[in-house]
Design an enzyme around this catalytic site. Structure first.
Site, PDB file in Angstrom:
ATOM      1  N   ASN A  40       0.864  -1.182   0.000  1.00  0.00           N
ATOM      2  CA  ASN A  40       0.000   0.000   0.000  1.00  0.00           C
ATOM      3  C   ASN A  40       0.902   1.233   0.000  1.00  0.00           C
ATOM      4  O   ASN A  40       1.865   1.316   0.763  1.00  0.00           O
ATOM      5  CB  ASN A  40      -0.918   0.004   1.225  1.00  0.00           C
ATOM      6  CG  ASN A  40      -2.002   1.036   1.112  1.00  0.00           C
ATOM      7  OD1 ASN A  40      -1.732   2.230   1.057  1.00  0.00           O
ATOM      8  ND2 ASN A  40      -3.242   0.587   1.076  1.00  0.00           N
ATOM      9  N   ALA A  41       0.580   2.187  -0.835  1.00  0.00           N
ATOM     10  CA  ALA A  41       1.433   3.375  -1.007  1.00  0.00           C
ATOM     11  C   ALA A  41       1.128   4.493  -0.015  1.00  0.00           C
ATOM     12  O   ALA A  41       1.778   5.545  -0.064  1.00  0.00           O
ATOM     13  CB  ALA A  41       1.291   3.896  -2.441  1.00  0.00           C
TER      14      ALA A  41
END
Length: 173
Positions: A40-41
């Protein structure tokens, strides 16, 4: 199919910005942390914008987020879902968080950002019709989820850099 519940909000009373997700994924629920999936960024983007390493211990990341005037929460308080994808949420099972109480305590919030379309849609369907939202601005940002692969990191970072009062990480992109 699992009955799931979200985390409490991460917020100080003087928060100015609220970032809303839809519902934590399985990796986050297992870890007890917002945006815990390694791909997840969210933390790499926020870390870039605020100037901290996304590898800092979770409590330090939360402190830095709050020090920047940012609150973090999810639209959905509870739901049924198999797996981690928003598309797997059973629509009739959605119970929204109590935003009337949240906004009553966090009166400085003026800007609400949705981490992806699912968060925005859930808010508009399950929260907005029941609240007076005068004085608030709303904006959807691209989802930081690894399932949202239509944009790369640089594009997501540039889009997220619109959050007011933050250094503009997109200058280096």
């Amino acid at each position: 199919m699992s009955d799931l519940a979200c985390f409490p909000p991460v917020a100080t009373p003087d928060a100015r910005i609220l970032i809303l997700g839809s519902m934590p994924g399985q990796a986050s629920l297992n870890a007890g942390q917002y945006y815990a999936h390694p791909r997840n960024a969210f933390w790499p983007i926020v870390g870039e914008l605020l100037g901290f390493s996304p590898d800092l211990p979770y409590p330090q990341r939360l402190q830095l987020l709050q020090a920047a005037g940012i609150a973090l929460w999810d639209v959905i308080a509870a739901c049924e879902r198999s797996g981690s994808l928003d598309a797997a949420i059973v629509p009739d099972s959605i119970r929204a968080n109590d935003f009337a109480a949240f906004f009553a305590v966090h009166r400085e919030i003026r800007d609400v950002f949705f981490n992806g379309a699912a968060a925005e849609q859930a808010f508009r369907r399950h929260v907005a019709p029941r609240l007076s939202l005068a004085g608030l601005s709303f904006r959807r940002l691209p989802s930081t989820s690894p399932a949202h692969a239509a944009q790369g990191f640089a594009q997501k970072l540039a889009a997220w850099s619109v959050i007011p009062g933050l250094p503009k990480g997109s200058d280096s992109v």
